[in-house]
Design an enzyme around this catalytic site. Structure first.
Site, short mmCIF file in Angstrom:
data_model
loop_
_atom_site.label_atom_id
_atom_site.label_comp_id
_atom_site.label_asym_id
_atom_site.label_seq_id
_atom_site.Cartn_x
_atom_site.Cartn_y
_atom_site.Cartn_z
N HIS A 1 -3.09 -7.88 0.91
CA HIS A 1 -2.63 -7.26 -0.56
C HIS A 1 -2.99 -5.93 -0.08
CE1 HIS A 1 -2.53 -5.55 -4.68
NE2 HIS A 1 -1.78 -6.82 -4.73
N ASP B 1 0.42 -14.50 -5.64
CA ASP B 1 1.62 -15.34 -5.29
C ASP B 1 1.28 -16.52 -4.72
OD1 ASP B 1 3.28 -13.89 -6.64
OD2 ASP B 1 3.89 -12.52 -4.86
N1 ACO Z 1 0.22 -12.41 7.19
C1 ACO Z 1 -0.07 -11.95 8.54
N2 ACO Z 1 -0.49 -10.71 8.53
C2 ACO Z 1 -0.72 -9.90 7.46
C3 ACO Z 1 -0.51 -10.32 6.13
C4 ACO Z 1 0.07 -11.65 6.04
N3 ACO Z 1 0.44 -12.06 4.62
N4 ACO Z 1 -0.90 -9.47 5.15
C5 ACO Z 1 -1.11 -8.31 5.96
N5 ACO Z 1 -1.17 -8.57 7.47
C6 ACO Z 1 -1.59 -7.76 8.51
C7 ACO Z 1 -0.39 -7.15 9.02
O1 ACO Z 1 0.32 -7.66 9.96
C8 ACO Z 1 -1.17 -5.93 9.45
O2 ACO Z 1 -1.75 -5.78 10.90
P1 ACO Z 1 -1.47 -4.78 12.00
O3 ACO Z 1 -2.32 -3.51 11.26
O4 ACO Z 1 -2.20 -5.33 12.95
O5 ACO Z 1 -0.02 -4.29 12.08
C9 ACO Z 1 -2.41 -5.56 8.46
O6 ACO Z 1 -2.65 -6.89 8.29
C10 ACO Z 1 -1.89 -4.70 7.43
O7 ACO Z 1 -0.83 -5.30 6.62
P2 ACO Z 1 0.42 -4.34 6.08
O8 ACO Z 1 1.43 -5.32 6.04
O9 ACO Z 1 0.30 -2.95 6.93
O10 ACO Z 1 -0.37 -4.26 4.76
P3 ACO Z 1 0.45 -3.49 3.47
O11 ACO Z 1 -0.63 -3.02 2.58
O12 ACO Z 1 1.59 -2.57 3.94
O13 ACO Z 1 1.29 -4.67 2.78
C11 ACO Z 1 1.43 -6.73 1.67
C12 ACO Z 1 0.58 -5.54 1.73
C13 ACO Z 1 3.10 -6.43 1.43
C14 ACO Z 1 1.20 -7.49 0.55
C15 ACO Z 1 1.24 -7.67 2.86
O14 ACO Z 1 -0.04 -8.22 3.00
C16 ACO Z 1 2.45 -8.74 3.03
O15 ACO Z 1 3.34 -8.67 3.47
N6 ACO Z 1 1.94 -10.08 2.42
C17 ACO Z 1 2.74 -11.29 2.33
C18 ACO Z 1 3.87 -10.93 1.26
C19 ACO Z 1 3.12 -11.11 -0.06
O16 ACO Z 1 2.50 -12.08 -0.26
N7 ACO Z 1 3.31 -10.23 -0.96
C20 ACO Z 1 2.91 -10.38 -2.54
C21 ACO Z 1 1.83 -9.33 -2.54
S1 ACO Z 1 1.11 -9.50 -4.28
C22 ACO Z 1 2.70 -8.80 -5.25
O17 ACO Z 1 3.24 -8.08 -4.93
C23 ACO Z 1 2.77 -9.76 -6.46
#
Ligand code: ACO
Length: 372
Positions: free
Chosen positions: A253, A309
């Site tokens: 998140h 989710d």
């Molecule tokens: N699985 C694996 N790695 C992850 C995940 C995940 N679900 N979430 C974050 N990371 C890692 C990223 O790869 C990144 O690593 P890096 O710095 O080495 O590149 C680091 O953690 C930071 O992640 P970002 O994607 O840059 O974080 P951001 O804040 O941009 O994205 C998000 C947040 C979109 C929710 C992300 O965690 C994600 O894609 N999760 C999966 C999709 C999801 O569950 N979405 C629902 C969110 S809740 C909602 O909207 C209702």
């Protein structure tokens, strides 16, 4: 000059009195009421009133609000006809976005609050009707004796849910109603800031919620559980995803650095319902995925926890809600938060217009097409 932040991370893009989040401590409150208190004591109708009017209703106010919601549980015939013209393959979120946009033409000369109430009442009707049309089943008329939550389940399945199921679904709706400047709410506020009508703002918000990085993740989580098949396969499945640099849906998140407070409540309900139904395979698989992801991420110094989710889809499955409706169900709830934010945006509006850091060519030489 404000520093550039990709994805607006950490940027304060506006002020709001509606939802408060402390991502370090795992706190979520609507108008100062902790989400746990609302989940325990409130109903979706009362929560929607709280969001729209900024205060809890008296008994009389809640009854009147409830009555208005019940009276608005219908769709113009032209909108129903339009719905039937959509291809069978249309995802219910695409259908919802189109129908919201179409409903705008039937909701002129009505106050912003009344249009909000109409939309909150119509979302479940659109989603239930569309699902039934898709399978050539007759639409079910709303039942005015049922709550917002129970009536949706009834219109979807034709069966009145048990009081326990209706209450569990009601709690799910409370938990998803509001979450500050998330992508879809922010989308709605950006559109509202141009003074576009409510239905244009809400249809844009629906489009934003559809994406798998936002509300669309709940459907993907269940697909992952189906792919994994058994808890004992979870570790390998997760490690393969990591090797392919794929994200694990339902985890991580932007704001929460601990477990999402809504995920605790959803997990608790899922655990109870799974035990009651003597079917714990989905729950056990999810827990295994959670543990492997958390531990592996911790080794890399990252704090990745389940978000809202992660457990919701599994819970809906046990309530016999089809997986293509998980994200629309999210929208059934979140529409009240979107409307509250749009009302708030318009109370002290300034158009959103950030700057962009241009990184393209500065002086391109135009070559006539015959010479290219
Ligand atoms: N699985 C694996 N790695 C992850 C995940 C995940 N679900 N979430 C974050 N990371 C890692 C990223 O790869 C990144 O690593 P890096 O710095 O080495 O590149 C680091 O953690 C930071 O992640 P970002 O994607 O840059 O974080 P951001 O804040 O941009 O994205 C998000 C947040 C979109 C929710 C992300 O965690 C994600 O894609 N999760 C999966 C999709 C999801 O569950 N979405 C629902 C969110 S809740 C909602 O909207 C209702």
């Amino acid at each position: 000059m404000v520093e550039y932040a990709k994805g607006l991370q950490g940027v304060i893009a506006g002020e709001s009195k509606i939802g408060f989040i402390d991502g370090e401590k795992g706190i979520l409150a609507y108008l100062g009421y902790p989400i746990q208190t609302l989940a325990e004591h409130s109903t979706y109708e009362e929560t929607a009133y709280l969001l729209l009017y900024g205060k809890l209703p008296s008994k009389k106010q809640l009854n009147e609000f409830d009555q208005k919601l019940k009276e608005a549980r219908s769709l113009p015939k032209a909108v129903l006809d339009m719905m039937n013209l959509m291809p069978q393959t249309t995802h219910p979120m695409e259908n919802l976005q189109t129908m919201v946009s179409a409903l705008g033409s039937f909701s002129k000369n009505v106050s912003l609050l009344d249009r909000s109430i109409q939309l909150i009442a119509q979302f479940p009707v659109i989603i239930a009707n569309r699902r039934r049309s898709r399978f050539k089943e007759k639409h079910i008329s709303p039942d005015a004796t049922l709550s917002h939550a129970a009536n949706f389940l009834y219109m979807l399945t034709g069966k009145k849910p048990s009081p326990q199921t209706a209450r569990m679904f009601d709690v799910c709706l409370i938990l998803h109603a509001e979450h500050s400047f998330n992508a879809s709410t922010f989308t709605g506020r950006v559109v509202a800031s141009t003074l576009a009508p409510l239905h244009a703002c809400i249809s844009a918000a629906v489009g934003s919620l559809y994406g798998p990085l936002h509300g669309g993740a709940n459907e993907k989580v269940l697909h992952a559980v189906q792919e994994i098949g058994d808890p004992k396969n979870a570790r390998k499945w997760v490690m393969d995803k990591f090797s392919n640099k794929e994200k694990i849906m339902g985890m991580g998140h932007r704001v929460y650095k601990v477990k999402d407070p809504r995920a605790y409540i959803l997990e608790d309900m899922l655990k109870k319902l799974s035990a009651e139904k003597k079917d714990t395979k989905i729950y056990d698989t999810l827990k295994e995925v959670e543990n492997v992801v958390r531990n592996e991420m911790q080794k890399q110094g990252k704090s990745i926890w389940p978000n809202v989710d992660f457990f919701s889809g599994a819970l809906y499955t046990l309530m016999n809600i089809p997986d293509e409706l998980f994200t629309p169900v999210f929208a059934i709830s979140r529409v009240s938060g979107w409307c509250a934010h749009i009302i708030e945006q318009l109370e002290d509006n300034r158009i959103y217009r950030p700057k962009c850091q241009y990184i393209g060519e500065r002086q391109s030489t135009y070559v006539p097409i015959s010479k290219r």
